[in-house]
Structure formats: structure tokens, C-alpha cells
Design a protein around this motif. Structure first.
Motif, mmCIF file in Angstrom:
data_model
loop_
_atom_site.group_PDB
_atom_site.id
_atom_site.type_symbol
_atom_site.label_atom_id
_atom_site.label_comp_id
_atom_site.label_asym_id
_atom_site.label_seq_id
_atom_site.Cartn_x
_atom_site.Cartn_y
_atom_site.Cartn_z
ATOM 1 N N GLN A 1 148.177 38.257 -1.110
ATOM 2 C CA GLN A 1 149.248 37.326 -0.751
ATOM 3 C C GLN A 1 149.067 36.016 -1.484
ATOM 4 O OE1 GLN A 1 150.714 37.384 3.225
ATOM 5 N NE2 GLN A 1 151.029 35.187 3.249
ATOM 6 N N MET A 2 150.176 35.482 -2.016
ATOM 7 C CA MET A 2 150.149 34.214 -2.746
ATOM 8 C C MET A 2 151.373 33.391 -2.375
ATOM 9 S SD MET A 2 149.220 35.479 -6.569
ATOM 10 C CE MET A 2 148.182 36.907 -6.782
ATOM 11 N N MET A 3 151.172 32.096 -2.306
ATOM 12 C CA MET A 3 152.280 31.171 -2.107
ATOM 13 C C MET A 3 152.733 30.736 -3.497
ATOM 14 S SD MET A 3 152.504 30.999 1.181
ATOM 15 C CE MET A 3 153.410 29.546 1.630
ATOM 16 N N LEU A 4 154.001 31.006 -3.819
ATOM 17 C CA LEU A 4 154.520 30.695 -5.153
ATOM 18 C C LEU A 4 155.875 30.018 -5.023
ATOM 19 C CD1 LEU A 4 153.549 34.117 -6.717
ATOM 20 C CD2 LEU A 4 152.439 31.931 -7.188
ATOM 21 N N PHE A 5 156.311 29.373 -6.107
ATOM 22 C CA PHE A 5 157.557 28.620 -6.068
ATOM 23 C C PHE A 5 158.802 29.489 -6.018
ATOM 24 C CE2 PHE A 5 154.760 25.272 -7.709
ATOM 25 C CZ PHE A 5 155.065 24.289 -6.790
#
Length: 69
Positions: free
Chosen positions: A20-24
Motif C-alpha cells: 500500500q502506498m499513498m500517492l497523488f
């Protein structure tokens, strides 16, 4: 910033926990999917929305490519 889940594709079909990654946004997720962290490819999801399935280009030339050059 939305959270994206990257499900690594494996030749044997084994399921692995998603990364899981927080991306724009979707473009950033696509760049990450193709960036080399997932050499066998991955499915990308953003919550319950399927973003796409991505495969990085193979570094090996195929027989057809070799014959053409």
C-alpha cells in the motif's frame, strides 16, 4: 492523497499481501507500478476501484526481435 494497493502478479498464481502506498493520483501509481519494484507485474487498486494491470517491459529480446535486427 489517495491510498493505492499494488498486488504483485506471480507466475505460479500465489497470492501475496498488497503493498500500500499513498500517492497523488493514478499517473503516479502507474509510474510506480512500472518502476521496477514489481518485475512480474501488478494489479493496482485504489480502494474498490480497479486502476489497471501493469507489466514492465522485458529486458530480454525475443527471437522475433533478434531476427529483425
Amino acid at each position: 492523497m489517495p491510498a493505492y494497493q499494488f498486488y504483485r502478479l506471480s507466475p505460479g498464481g500465489e497470492a501475496a499481501a498488497p503493498v500500500q502506498m499513498m500517492l497523488f493520483g493514478d499517473e503516479a501509481a502507474m509510474r510506480r507500478a512500472l518502476g521496477g519494484q514489481f518485475p512480474t507485474g501488478c494489479d493496482v487498486w485504489q480502494d474498490g476501484r480497479f486502476v489497471g494491470q501493469f507489466h514492465a517491459a522485458s529486458p530480454h529480446r525475443t527471437a522475433i526481435e533478434a531476427d529483425g535486427q
